[in-house]
Design a protein around this motif. Sequence first.
Motif, short mmCIF file in Angstrom:
data_model
loop_
_atom_site.label_atom_id
_atom_site.label_comp_id
_atom_site.label_asym_id
_atom_site.label_seq_id
_atom_site.Cartn_x
_atom_site.Cartn_y
_atom_site.Cartn_z
N GLU A 118 60.33 11.78 51.20
CA GLU A 118 59.63 12.36 52.35
C GLU A 118 58.35 11.61 52.67
O GLU A 118 57.61 11.99 53.56
N GLY A 119 58.06 10.54 51.92
CA GLY A 119 56.89 9.74 52.22
C GLY A 119 57.18 8.73 53.32
O GLY A 119 58.34 8.49 53.67
N PRO A 120 56.14 8.11 53.90
CA PRO A 120 56.38 7.05 54.90
C PRO A 120 57.07 5.89 54.21
O PRO A 120 56.66 5.44 53.14
N SER A 121 58.14 5.38 54.78
CA SER A 121 58.98 4.43 54.06
C SER A 121 59.41 3.27 54.95
O SER A 121 59.54 3.40 56.16
N VAL A 122 59.65 2.12 54.31
CA VAL A 122 60.16 0.95 55.00
C VAL A 122 61.14 0.25 54.08
O VAL A 122 60.94 0.17 52.87
N ALA A 123 62.24 -0.21 54.64
CA ALA A 123 63.24 -0.93 53.86
C ALA A 123 62.95 -2.42 53.89
O ALA A 123 62.53 -2.95 54.92
N ILE A 124 63.18 -3.09 52.76
CA ILE A 124 63.07 -4.54 52.68
C ILE A 124 64.39 -5.05 52.11
O ILE A 124 64.78 -4.67 51.00
N VAL A 125 65.08 -5.88 52.86
CA VAL A 125 66.38 -6.41 52.43
C VAL A 125 66.43 -7.90 52.72
O VAL A 125 65.60 -8.45 53.46
N GLY A 126 67.44 -8.56 52.13
CA GLY A 126 67.56 -9.99 52.37
C GLY A 126 68.62 -10.62 51.50
O GLY A 126 69.44 -9.93 50.87
N ALA A 127 68.59 -11.93 51.44
CA ALA A 127 69.62 -12.72 50.77
C ALA A 127 69.66 -12.48 49.27
O ALA A 127 68.62 -12.32 48.63
N ARG A 128 70.87 -12.47 48.72
CA ARG A 128 71.02 -12.41 47.27
C ARG A 128 70.63 -13.73 46.63
O ARG A 128 70.02 -13.76 45.57
N ASN A 129 70.98 -14.84 47.26
CA ASN A 129 70.61 -16.17 46.75
C ASN A 129 69.36 -16.65 47.46
O ASN A 129 69.33 -17.73 48.06
N ALA A 130 68.32 -15.86 47.36
CA ALA A 130 67.08 -16.15 48.09
C ALA A 130 66.35 -17.36 47.51
O ALA A 130 66.52 -17.72 46.34
N SER A 131 65.51 -17.96 48.33
CA SER A 131 64.67 -19.07 47.89
C SER A 131 63.51 -18.53 47.06
O SER A 131 63.18 -17.35 47.10
N ALA A 132 62.88 -19.42 46.32
CA ALA A 132 61.71 -19.02 45.54
C ALA A 132 60.61 -18.49 46.45
O ALA A 132 59.94 -17.50 46.14
N ALA A 133 60.45 -19.13 47.61
CA ALA A 133 59.42 -18.68 48.55
C ALA A 133 59.77 -17.30 49.10
O ALA A 133 58.88 -16.43 49.26
N GLY A 134 61.05 -17.08 49.40
CA GLY A 134 61.47 -15.79 49.91
C GLY A 134 61.26 -14.68 48.90
O GLY A 134 60.81 -13.58 49.24
N LEU A 135 61.59 -14.95 47.64
CA LEU A 135 61.40 -13.96 46.58
C LEU A 135 59.93 -13.61 46.42
O LEU A 135 59.57 -12.44 46.28
N MET A 136 59.07 -14.65 46.44
CA MET A 136 57.63 -14.42 46.29
C MET A 136 57.09 -13.60 47.45
O MET A 136 56.30 -12.66 47.26
N LEU A 137 57.54 -13.91 48.67
CA LEU A 137 57.06 -13.18 49.84
C LEU A 137 57.51 -11.73 49.79
O LEU A 137 56.72 -10.80 50.05
N ALA A 138 58.79 -11.48 49.47
CA ALA A 138 59.30 -10.12 49.42
C ALA A 138 58.57 -9.29 48.38
O ALA A 138 58.22 -8.12 48.62
N GLN A 139 58.32 -9.88 47.21
CA GLN A 139 57.63 -9.14 46.15
C GLN A 139 56.20 -8.83 46.54
O GLN A 139 55.71 -7.72 46.34
N ARG A 140 55.52 -9.81 47.13
CA ARG A 140 54.13 -9.59 47.55
C ARG A 140 54.05 -8.57 48.68
O ARG A 140 53.17 -7.69 48.69
N LEU A 141 54.98 -8.67 49.63
CA LEU A 141 54.98 -7.73 50.75
C LEU A 141 55.20 -6.31 50.25
O LEU A 141 54.50 -5.37 50.66
N ALA A 142 56.18 -6.11 49.35
CA ALA A 142 56.46 -4.78 48.81
C ALA A 142 55.27 -4.27 48.00
O ALA A 142 54.91 -3.08 48.08
N HIS A 143 54.65 -5.14 47.22
CA HIS A 143 53.49 -4.75 46.41
C HIS A 143 52.37 -4.25 47.30
O HIS A 143 51.77 -3.19 47.05
N ASP A 144 52.07 -5.01 48.36
CA ASP A 144 50.94 -4.65 49.22
C ASP A 144 51.23 -3.39 50.03
O ASP A 144 50.36 -2.54 50.22
#
Length: 399
Positions: A118-144
């Motif tokens: 019931e909290g404000p929520s956003v989904a983050i999805v993407g490639a299974r074989n993601a690039s190192a840059a993509g993984l870093m961005l997704a993790q940082r975005l979710a963290h923030d």
Amino acid sequence: MEMPVTPQNFSTLSAAEQVARLRLIRSENVGPISFRHLLARYGTGVAALEALPELARRGGGRGIRMCSRAAAEGEMEAIRAAGAELLFLGQPGYPSLLAHIEDAPPVLAVKGCLALAEGPSVAIVGARNASAAGLMLAQRLAHDLAGEGLVIVSGLARGIDTAAHKGALAGQARGGALAGAHANARNEGGTIAAVAGGLNVVYPPENERLQQAIGEKGLLVAEQPWGAVPQARHFPRRNRIISGLSLGLVVVEATEKSGSLISARLAGEQGRLLMAVPGSPLEPRAHGPNGLIREGATLVQSCADVLEALEPLMRRGLAMSESSYTPPPLVHHEVDDEARRQVAELLSPAPVAVDALIRTTGLPSAVVAVVLLEMELGGRIVRHPGHRVSLTPSDYGMF
């Protein structure tokens, strides 16, 4: 006699009715939409179960495999023994955002902090074989974003999903602008994982510790039965839950044939805000997000961008209207063979809108709904998002 199903009386379900509804959705050819139609027509799960065999016969089926009482009760006992619980659509605690999609799961197995849904929520999805840059961005975005009080929803898959969950678990809510406005968003995890199989099945295997951590600090959600091993057909169904639980969806990396684009399409059909992170045209994993942006998705590159995009939704508040999706009213007398013939002749393997069937046949919407219900239970049609239906491949050519 039990009252017809409404958001107001779902919470009064008896133990017997809960078992009946679990049996109903676990029975052959019964999906989320046909489940609602059956309850609208018969009022209770008990009555709907009794009607299944005859409805399937009228729809052209030679029989229907029904979930036994013992199987349903065994599933309920296993879920409770594992410290999880079952949520029936319309009961207190069932995620309100998810309840408003047309094919909301009639029952969910959940484990963890239910308030996260019931909290404000956003989904983050993407490639299974993601690039190192993509993984870093997704993790940082979710963290923030988790640090600002947003709940991160994803599918516990390899790559971007995993990075998003890990970032959210590490992003302790810091009392940001959103967290301050929504007390339910203050949590130690800040992430929801919608899994493709049963709640107790770990997939992929390397995410066992992550899945356990989410069950303890976040929230695990499953539509499939206890012990169900994920199959290919389960992942698109899981994807609709990811987007359904969220105000918006962010695609970080995805090829042009990625399953993440299915999530994006479902998010659009559900009226969710679609966002995408751009990338180099030379990177195949950027083709999906770049294409979504070209088609109108909001370009985002940071936590601030996502918060800005979601701000209008947040300003209106999280509460949905009290009404949720309901099927058209069904007639309570039997339809005739001529109506069945008219509807069946218009169907093919290509999905067609139910409204188009109503307009073309000139039949009342309630009559068309009954015919489609019978055919679905008979295993002759498939339902698709957007109120569309098609013949199953084995039925093509019968008419």
